[in-house]
Design an enzyme around this catalytic site. Sequence first.
Site, PDB file in Angstrom:
ATOM      1  NE  ARG A 176      -9.287   5.321   2.705  1.00 15.60           N
ATOM      2  CZ  ARG A 176      -8.466   6.152   2.077  1.00 15.60           C
ATOM      3  NH1 ARG A 176      -7.651   5.711   1.134  1.00 15.60           N
ATOM      4  NH2 ARG A 176      -8.447   7.441   2.393  1.00 15.60           N
ATOM      5  CB  CYS A 210      -2.864   1.627   0.297  1.00 11.37           C
ATOM      6  SG  CYS A 210      -1.194   2.077  -0.208  1.00 11.37           S
ATOM      7  CG  ASP A 223       2.157   2.319  -0.660  1.00 12.76           C
ATOM      8  OD1 ASP A 223       1.583   2.541  -1.742  1.00 12.76           O
ATOM      9  OD2 ASP A 223       2.359   3.210   0.189  1.00 12.76           O
ATOM     10  CG  HIS A 235      -2.959   7.055   4.495  1.00 12.00           C
ATOM     11  ND1 HIS A 235      -4.167   7.694   4.701  1.00 12.00           N
ATOM     12  CD2 HIS A 235      -2.932   6.730   3.165  1.00 12.00           C
ATOM     13  CE1 HIS A 235      -4.836   7.749   3.559  1.00 12.00           C
ATOM     14  NE2 HIS A 235      -4.116   7.175   2.614  1.00 12.00           N
ATOM     15  CD  GLN A 273      -5.505   2.578   2.438  1.00 17.74           C
ATOM     16  OE1 GLN A 273      -5.726   3.437   1.598  1.00 17.74           O
ATOM     17  NE2 GLN A 273      -6.045   1.368   2.376  1.00 17.74           N
ATOM     18  NE  ARG A 328      -4.256  12.702  -1.034  1.00 19.22           N
ATOM     19  CZ  ARG A 328      -4.128  11.378  -0.896  1.00 19.22           C
ATOM     20  NH1 ARG A 328      -4.684  10.774   0.140  1.00 19.22           N
ATOM     21  NH2 ARG A 328      -3.454  10.663  -1.779  1.00 19.22           N
TER      22      ARG A 328
END
Length: 306
Positions: A290, A262, A222, A129, A132, A102
């Site tokens: 997730r 998200c 987002d 991402h 996600q 990450r």
Amino acid sequence: MKHLLSLLEYNESAFVKVLELAEKIKSDWTKGKRPDLLPRKVLGLIFEKPSLRTRVSFESAMMQMGGNSIFLGTSDGQIGVRETVADFARTICHYVDAVVLRTFSHATVVEFAKNSSIPVINGLSDQFHPCQAIADILTIRQAFGPKPGKTVVFVGDGNNVSRSLAIACALVGYHFILSGPKPYHFDKDFITLFSKRFPNAVLNQSADANDSVKNADILYTDVWTSMGQESENEKRIKKFKDFQINDRLFSKAPKHCKFMHCLPAHRGEEVTGSIIDGRASIVFEQAGNRMHAQKAILLDMILGSK
């Protein structure tokens, strides 16, 4: 060696197989079945950015499948600071069976993967991402079934989440619309990359939020200011003020439309509480997915790489 850096590693059939595996894993999980699918396997989590969903979902996924995880934050490994990314990758490969990165820069993920003898999973970078997006498509299939042809409207900017979601939509035959101020649309490099990889996919961009949502099956947003963009926050709030998903905008979408985010959400900015907590919201099912999606990713990466 299999890596997951952007979703572009998948073809359509391989991507659907991961989704179907995630669906089976979730179905078994709801029945109380948690078999040791990755016994004694160890996952390395190397994070330059803070995290709730990514860290906890990966750690829970490994534990529930009989494995374990090791977390290295900014005060631990200091990837690319105390030693080069390449040296870090070549070292940690001897200790763990796969790595989740990450990072701020996608170049770090790419460099790590080039020097890794174990699977590398992008847990978030400034460009993509993918974890996600897999959970997102799993959530949409859960809400609407597996048939293609759905329209996903992302109201926001062309960031890492929307890029990965656009790719994921193309892989399952969904239409994708990015709705936001024109300066924040996808850049030319991404459009070129996307068009070359998916010449028949539907990807549109619009600066008219009201028009964009009229055929939406999914409205997605987002935060307007991502990590690392804090200096732009005031400017972005002004630019995106007409793109807030609120009752007025949502009323222009079809009645069956669902809302996704998200997370984390900045309530009162990109979305109002009435929407994220409303009847059409599937945000927290999305967050829960997730873990199930990432179980499928881990099985595909770790066992599929042998």
